[in-house]
Design an enzyme around this catalytic site. Structure first.
Site, PDB file in Angstrom:
ATOM      1  N   ASP A  14       0.878  -1.154   0.000  1.00 45.64           N
ATOM      2  CA  ASP A  14       0.000   0.000   0.000  1.00 45.64           C
ATOM      3  C   ASP A  14       0.925   1.214   0.000  1.00 45.64           C
ATOM      4  O   ASP A  14       2.107   1.100   0.325  1.00 45.64           O
ATOM      5  CB  ASP A  14      -0.883  -0.037   1.254  1.00 45.64           C
ATOM      6  CG  ASP A  14      -1.753   1.188   1.383  1.00 45.64           C
ATOM      7  OD1 ASP A  14      -2.413   1.564   0.402  1.00 45.64           O
ATOM      8  OD2 ASP A  14      -1.762   1.783   2.480  1.00 45.64           O
ATOM      9  N   ARG A  15       0.425   2.364  -0.364  1.00 47.79           N
ATOM     10  CA  ARG A  15       1.296   3.550  -0.404  1.00 47.79           C
ATOM     11  C   ARG A  15       1.104   4.410   0.842  1.00 47.79           C
ATOM     12  O   ARG A  15       1.905   4.334   1.768  1.00 47.79           O
ATOM     13  CB  ARG A  15       1.043   4.347  -1.684  1.00 47.79           C
ATOM     14  CG  ARG A  15       2.194   5.301  -2.020  1.00 47.79           C
ATOM     15  CD  ARG A  15       1.840   6.245  -3.132  1.00 47.79           C
ATOM     16  NE  ARG A  15       0.973   7.300  -2.590  1.00 47.79           N
ATOM     17  CZ  ARG A  15       0.466   8.281  -3.304  1.00 47.79           C
ATOM     18  NH1 ARG A  15       0.687   8.360  -4.588  1.00 47.79           N
ATOM     19  NH2 ARG A  15      -0.306   9.194  -2.743  1.00 47.79           N
ATOM     20  N   ASP A  16       0.053   5.201   0.873  1.00 45.50           N
ATOM     21  CA  ASP A  16      -0.150   6.155   1.971  1.00 45.50           C
ATOM     22  C   ASP A  16      -0.357   5.432   3.299  1.00 45.50           C
ATOM     23  O   ASP A  16      -1.245   4.595   3.421  1.00 45.50           O
ATOM     24  CB  ASP A  16      -1.338   7.065   1.662  1.00 45.50           C
ATOM     25  CG  ASP A  16      -1.156   7.832   0.354  1.00 45.50           C
ATOM     26  OD1 ASP A  16      -0.016   8.191   0.019  1.00 45.50           O
ATOM     27  OD2 ASP A  16      -2.170   8.072  -0.338  1.00 45.50           O
ATOM     28  N   ASN A  57      -5.244   2.793  -3.584  1.00 48.72           N
ATOM     29  CA  ASN A  57      -6.490   3.463  -3.946  1.00 48.72           C
ATOM     30  C   ASN A  57      -6.203   4.957  -4.058  1.00 48.72           C
ATOM     31  O   ASN A  57      -5.610   5.534  -3.147  1.00 48.72           O
ATOM     32  CB  ASN A  57      -7.564   3.234  -2.878  1.00 48.72           C
ATOM     33  CG  ASN A  57      -8.090   1.815  -2.846  1.00 48.72           C
ATOM     34  OD1 ASN A  57      -7.911   1.042  -3.774  1.00 48.72           O
ATOM     35  ND2 ASN A  57      -8.753   1.460  -1.757  1.00 48.72           N
ATOM     36  N   CYS A 105     -16.169  -0.880  -9.180  1.00 50.74           N
ATOM     37  CA  CYS A 105     -15.049  -1.356 -10.007  1.00 50.74           C
ATOM     38  C   CYS A 105     -14.476  -2.613  -9.369  1.00 50.74           C
ATOM     39  O   CYS A 105     -14.814  -2.963  -8.245  1.00 50.74           O
ATOM     40  CB  CYS A 105     -13.971  -0.272 -10.140  1.00 50.74           C
ATOM     41  SG  CYS A 105     -13.090   0.058  -8.598  1.00 50.74           S
ATOM     42  N   ARG A 108     -10.644  -1.332  -6.795  1.00 52.29           N
ATOM     43  CA  ARG A 108     -10.551  -0.603  -5.529  1.00 52.29           C
ATOM     44  C   ARG A 108     -10.493  -1.582  -4.353  1.00 52.29           C
ATOM     45  O   ARG A 108     -11.381  -2.402  -4.162  1.00 52.29           O
ATOM     46  CB  ARG A 108     -11.736   0.343  -5.362  1.00 52.29           C
ATOM     47  CG  ARG A 108     -11.649   1.192  -4.114  1.00 52.29           C
ATOM     48  CD  ARG A 108     -12.743   2.260  -4.082  1.00 52.29           C
ATOM     49  NE  ARG A 108     -12.686   3.022  -2.859  1.00 52.29           N
ATOM     50  CZ  ARG A 108     -11.810   4.001  -2.615  1.00 52.29           C
ATOM     51  NH1 ARG A 108     -10.935   4.336  -3.529  1.00 52.29           N
ATOM     52  NH2 ARG A 108     -11.812   4.627  -1.466  1.00 52.29           N
TER      53      ARG A 108
END
Length: 183
Positions: A14-16, A57, A105, A108
């Site tokens: 994951d990023r953030d 996301n 979608c 996500r």
């Protein structure tokens, strides 16, 4: 696209909140702050043969806070920084959708679409792969794709308790998660 061998193992990140401080809708280089030891963790994982794949996301795109181009500029900065650590991101995947705006979608998180697309694109062995993230949506995406999850957290939140009840390891940061995986 970087070349990988068939059945390659990956670390989905994951990023953030996992590699960088989650300030909400981070898309500018000047707002991107690496979390402590995140770069060291990524290098450690890469040195142990894992492909590093970002799965994030990014509903700020659907909300029109920033563009795909803005995100690409930030991803280039991330890649450039990692190059100084002698490692790289194999691929970046993002979901630009927000169901209330764009409709449902398959990409996500907690849906597994980004992980499954990466598996297809790079012939990844999902059973030999891990996903590290700070939210239950990350954990659910990992489980849906048959990838081993690690939850980042203090161990004291309700989400941490849910992860613990599911038998999912909880680590305080990305470096601790990387050490857990390689050991």
């Amino acid at each position: 696209m970087a070349q990988t061998t068939k059945n390659h193992k990956a670390i989905f990140l994951d990023r953030d909140g996992t590699i960088n401080l989650d300030k909400g809708y981070v898309y500018k280089i000047e707002d991107f702050v690496w979390l402590p030891k995140a770069l060291d963790a990524m290098k450690l994982l890469a040195c142990h043969g894992f492909a590093l794949i970002i799965v994030t996301n990014q509903s700020g795109i659907a909300r029109k806070f920033y563009t795909e181009e803005d995100l690409s500029i930030l991803e280039a900065y991330i890649q450039k920084t990692l190059k100084t650590y002698n490692c790289q991101i194999t691929a970046f995947y993002h979901c630009p959708h927000l169901p209330e705006i764009t409709g449902p979608c398959h990409c996500r998180k907690p849906a597994p679409g980004m992980l499954l697309q990466a598996q297809k694109d790079y012939q990844l062995n999902l059973k030999a792969s891990w996903l590290i993230g700070d939210r239950l949506s990350d954990i659910k995406a990992a489980q849906a794709a048959n990838v081993a999850p690690i939850k980042l957290g203090s161990g004291t939140t309700q989400d941490d308790q849910v992860a613990r009840d599911l038998g999912i390891p909880i680590c305080p940061d990305l470096y601790a998660a990387a050490k857990y995986i390689v050991n």
